[in-house]
Design a protein around this motif. Sequence first.
Motif, PDB file in Angstrom:
ATOM      1  N   LEU A 167      12.988  39.472  18.403  1.00 57.94           N
ATOM      2  CA  LEU A 167      14.229  38.793  18.457  1.00 57.94           C
ATOM      3  C   LEU A 167      14.984  38.769  20.071  1.00 57.94           C
ATOM      4  CD1 LEU A 167      16.770  36.990  17.336  1.00 57.94           C
ATOM      5  CD2 LEU A 167      17.837  39.430  17.013  1.00 57.94           C
ATOM      6  N   LEU A 168      14.479  40.182  20.403  1.00 57.04           N
ATOM      7  CA  LEU A 168      14.949  40.415  21.695  1.00 57.04           C
ATOM      8  C   LEU A 168      13.985  39.478  22.686  1.00 57.04           C
ATOM      9  CD1 LEU A 168      15.233  44.421  22.403  1.00 57.04           C
ATOM     10  CD2 LEU A 168      16.898  42.559  22.378  1.00 57.04           C
ATOM     11  N   ALA A 169      12.771  39.345  22.595  1.00 56.85           N
ATOM     12  CA  ALA A 169      11.703  38.671  23.233  1.00 56.85           C
ATOM     13  C   ALA A 169      12.179  37.283  23.277  1.00 56.85           C
ATOM     14  CB  ALA A 169      10.314  38.717  22.769  1.00 56.85           C
ATOM     15  N   GLY A 170      12.443  36.955  22.199  1.00 60.42           N
ATOM     16  CA  GLY A 170      12.905  35.341  21.923  1.00 60.42           C
ATOM     17  C   GLY A 170      14.455  35.149  22.995  1.00 60.42           C
ATOM     18  N   VAL A 171      15.306  35.818  22.737  1.00 60.33           N
ATOM     19  CA  VAL A 171      16.325  35.718  23.388  1.00 60.33           C
ATOM     20  C   VAL A 171      16.076  35.679  25.026  1.00 60.33           C
ATOM     21  CG1 VAL A 171      18.515  36.892  24.048  1.00 60.33           C
ATOM     22  CG2 VAL A 171      17.991  36.596  21.748  1.00 60.33           C
ATOM     23  N   ALA A 172      15.419  36.888  25.410  1.00 59.19           N
ATOM     24  CA  ALA A 172      15.090  36.640  26.845  1.00 59.19           C
ATOM     25  C   ALA A 172      14.403  35.583  27.493  1.00 59.19           C
ATOM     26  CB  ALA A 172      14.075  37.896  27.188  1.00 59.19           C
ATOM     27  N   GLY A 173      13.509  35.216  26.623  1.00 59.95           N
ATOM     28  CA  GLY A 173      12.789  33.998  26.917  1.00 59.95           C
ATOM     29  C   GLY A 173      13.735  32.327  27.149  1.00 59.95           C
ATOM     30  N   LEU A 174      15.019  32.295  26.403  1.00 57.20           N
ATOM     31  CA  LEU A 174      16.017  31.360  26.299  1.00 57.20           C
ATOM     32  C   LEU A 174      16.646  31.823  27.606  1.00 57.20           C
ATOM     33  CD1 LEU A 174      17.022  31.198  22.392  1.00 57.20           C
ATOM     34  CD2 LEU A 174      15.454  29.629  23.849  1.00 57.20           C
ATOM     35  N   TYR A 175      17.016  32.784  27.851  1.00 56.77           N
ATOM     36  CA  TYR A 175      17.809  33.118  28.991  1.00 56.77           C
ATOM     37  C   TYR A 175      16.973  32.482  30.240  1.00 56.77           C
ATOM     38  CZ  TYR A 175      21.819  36.067  27.186  1.00 56.77           C
ATOM     39  OH  TYR A 175      22.800  36.345  26.497  1.00 56.77           O
ATOM     40  N   ALA A 176      15.578  32.858  30.203  1.00 55.08           N
ATOM     41  CA  ALA A 176      14.861  32.553  31.325  1.00 55.08           C
ATOM     42  C   ALA A 176      14.640  30.909  31.627  1.00 55.08           C
ATOM     43  CB  ALA A 176      13.341  33.279  31.137  1.00 55.08           C
ATOM     44  N   ILE A 177      14.627  30.363  30.204  1.00 56.00           N
ATOM     45  CA  ILE A 177      14.544  28.739  30.472  1.00 56.00           C
ATOM     46  C   ILE A 177      15.789  28.164  31.163  1.00 56.00           C
ATOM     47  CG2 ILE A 177      14.513  26.769  29.154  1.00 56.00           C
ATOM     48  CD1 ILE A 177      12.762  28.355  26.954  1.00 56.00           C
ATOM     49  N   VAL A 178      17.123  28.798  30.607  1.00 60.47           N
ATOM     50  CA  VAL A 178      18.213  28.437  31.146  1.00 60.47           C
ATOM     51  C   VAL A 178      18.248  28.458  32.552  1.00 60.47           C
ATOM     52  CG1 VAL A 178      20.707  28.692  31.182  1.00 60.47           C
ATOM     53  CG2 VAL A 178      19.516  28.357  28.964  1.00 60.47           C
ATOM     54  N   ALA A 179      17.911  29.903  33.248  1.00 62.55           N
ATOM     55  CA  ALA A 179      17.883  30.102  34.605  1.00 62.55           C
ATOM     56  C   ALA A 179      17.027  29.074  35.384  1.00 62.55           C
ATOM     57  CB  ALA A 179      17.380  31.617  34.669  1.00 62.55           C
ATOM     58  N   VAL A 180      15.691  28.902  34.815  1.00 63.03           N
ATOM     59  CA  VAL A 180      14.785  28.092  35.585  1.00 63.03           C
ATOM     60  C   VAL A 180      15.247  26.576  35.782  1.00 63.03           C
ATOM     61  CG1 VAL A 180      12.411  27.337  35.721  1.00 63.03           C
ATOM     62  CG2 VAL A 180      13.063  29.665  35.287  1.00 63.03           C
TER      63      VAL A 180
END
Length: 422
Positions: A397-410
Amino acid sequence: MSVARDLRTLLRLRDFRRLLTVRLLSQAADGVYQVALAAYVVFSPEKQTSAAAIASAMAVLLLPYSLIGPFAGVLLDRWPRRQVFLYGNLLRASLACCTALLILASAPDWLFYASALCVTAVNRFVLAGLSAALPRVVDDERLVVANALSPTAGTLAATAGGGLAFIVRLAAGDSDAAVVLLGAVLYLLSALTSLSLPRTLLGPDPDGSTLRFRAAVALAARGLAAGLRHLAERSQAARALAAMTVIRFCYGALTVMVLMLCRYAWSRTESDGLALLGLAVGVSAAGFFVAALVTPWAVARLGRYGWIAACAGMAAILVPALGLPFAPIPMLIAAFVLGVVTQGSKIATDTVVQTAVDDSFRGRVFSLYDVLFNVAFVSAAAVAALMLPPDGRSVALLAGVAGLYAIVAVTIFRRRHTDHQP
């Protein structure tokens, strides 16, 4: 002009102070009410709460009215917003009293949820109306600062209300009913405070039509379609709302994780778990306060989209770094980071929507905004229920959330210069 000077100027505006007071009392009542619900649903000794149960409670409280929220926006763009605050808070005070009676009577859970659902429904009108009314009491030059101060002050008021609820609950022998009654009193005070504002000050602008309830309902579908078309024509607002929806989803998933960690992994008793949850909420509120201070400065240097991208990028890095130990202190630091990220992004998004959307559509768009918030939160809770083990520890869950944050940022960083930012 400095942020401090802008804040002083805003607080000298009589109507802004009155609207802010309505918000503070209303959201303080929300904080009291939410603590009462959390204590009754999640931390009651007789209840063995699971992530699925938390997700179900969130769905019952948020999802049904999220689906009809846009129709509320049509009415919000036709009813005097001052009257929405007056009658909405009076109604919530009455419904909160009903909730307290249901708790005392040990009523079936479905009846309790129905009462809480009604309170949440009215909240859709009040919060969307507060955001839509803000440009009516503040000039465009200070709108970013007003968006930093007003919603953040409301969040802090909700946190303070939650803290007061803890005190009342302890003083009243762990009585959730007494806490709900405290919320009813604060809703009543908010309703009375709204009377200090002129009836027509907060809009919406008259369009020459006379509102009748049945006519408004008949026009709701067409009004919703018009609001969606208006939003589709405002790419700045649509893009910011999309980013904020993903950020809200991440916040919802992590909220369920922290609830489960407080309930089972970090405490031996329900009271200790509730106290830890209160501490986490307080730390997150401190992040909201910091976001209010730094966001005007950051937006001035990075732009609104640049600041949203920076917030999401910060979360993508720090949330897994702090969360993976699954220990209270690093997770509390992560809660602070999430407070800064979520509120900082919301302030920028609010300003984009307010400046890009016409006044006659603001109620509908902010109701849609509210719907996206709730659907994202409920969806996140459902995903968390599927992924979280009983003690709340989930690397996936933590890894998935971090990935979503990264997608938004990029994504936002790449498109930050494609829209004009006034």
